[in-house]
Motif scaffolding. Structure first.
Motif, short mmCIF file in Angstrom:
data_model
loop_
_atom_site.label_atom_id
_atom_site.label_comp_id
_atom_site.label_asym_id
_atom_site.label_seq_id
_atom_site.Cartn_x
_atom_site.Cartn_y
_atom_site.Cartn_z
N SER A 47 0.94 -0.99 0.03
CA SER A 47 -0.04 -0.13 0.01
C SER A 47 0.95 1.21 -0.09
O SER A 47 2.00 1.11 0.51
CB SER A 47 -0.87 0.06 1.21
OG SER A 47 -0.26 -0.13 2.42
N ILE A 48 0.30 2.30 -0.65
CA ILE A 48 0.87 3.58 -0.78
C ILE A 48 0.12 4.56 -0.77
O ILE A 48 -1.01 4.72 -1.18
CB ILE A 48 1.96 3.36 -2.15
CG1 ILE A 48 2.98 4.73 -2.26
CG2 ILE A 48 0.86 3.27 -3.27
CD1 ILE A 48 3.74 4.69 -3.53
N LEU A 49 0.63 5.87 -0.16
CA LEU A 49 0.09 7.13 -0.24
C LEU A 49 0.50 8.01 -1.11
O LEU A 49 1.62 8.26 -1.10
CB LEU A 49 -0.09 7.88 1.14
CG LEU A 49 -0.74 9.16 1.13
CD1 LEU A 49 -2.18 8.78 1.52
CD2 LEU A 49 -0.15 10.07 2.43
N ILE A 50 -0.23 8.59 -2.24
CA ILE A 50 0.13 9.28 -3.33
C ILE A 50 -0.49 10.63 -3.41
O ILE A 50 -1.69 10.85 -3.04
CB ILE A 50 0.07 8.72 -4.63
CG1 ILE A 50 0.94 7.39 -5.01
CG2 ILE A 50 0.33 9.57 -5.72
CD1 ILE A 50 0.94 6.73 -6.06
N VAL A 51 0.29 11.83 -3.43
CA VAL A 51 -0.18 13.05 -3.53
C VAL A 51 0.29 13.64 -4.76
O VAL A 51 1.42 13.59 -5.02
CB VAL A 51 0.31 13.85 -2.41
CG1 VAL A 51 -0.47 15.48 -2.46
CG2 VAL A 51 -0.19 13.52 -0.80
#
Length: 124
Positions: A47-51
């Motif tokens: 899982s990854i958080l991307i902005v």
């Protein structure tokens, strides 16, 4: 400069603009070493958080900040695919997008690997 020389220069410029290629131009991007692609490929299945770099996006008439959290499904030279993916919206912080979402690599402003998508984060 004489008038004739000026006219000749104008004609040369016109010729420069009309460049035609006889053969199809192809670029092989398989051998390009991109550290971002390599980093994301090493995170496949996590899982990854991307902005992204946009201030806000509009999807189905809903305006939201471009904060996405999901599992990396695929990475190519041009984009990363997340599925399932949560779009972190203020009024629906756990909205799950129904299809895989491709994000262009050049639009990624920040990413955080191994991020828990169920974690609450301030969006204001």
């Amino acid at each position: 400069m004489s008038q004739k020389k000026k006219e000749n220069k104008k004609e040369e410029r016109k010729k420069d603009k009309d460049v035609h290629f006889k053969n199809e131009i192809t670029v092989n991007i398989e051998n390009i070493n991109d550290p971002l692609v390599e980093t994301l490929q090493n995170l496949l299945g996590e899982s990854i958080l991307i902005v992204t770099s946009s201030d806000q996006l509009n999807l189905f008439g809903q305006t939201f900040r471009p904060v996405f959290c999901g599992t990396i499904m695929n990475v190519s030279q041009g984009d990363v695919t997340l599925f399932p993916v949560n779009i972190k919206m203020i009024n629906a912080p756990f909205f799950q997008f129904p299809t895989p979402l491709n994000i262009p690599l050049e639009k990624i402003a920040h990413f955080t690997p191994n991020f828990d998508c169920n974690q609450r984060i301030p969006l204001t």
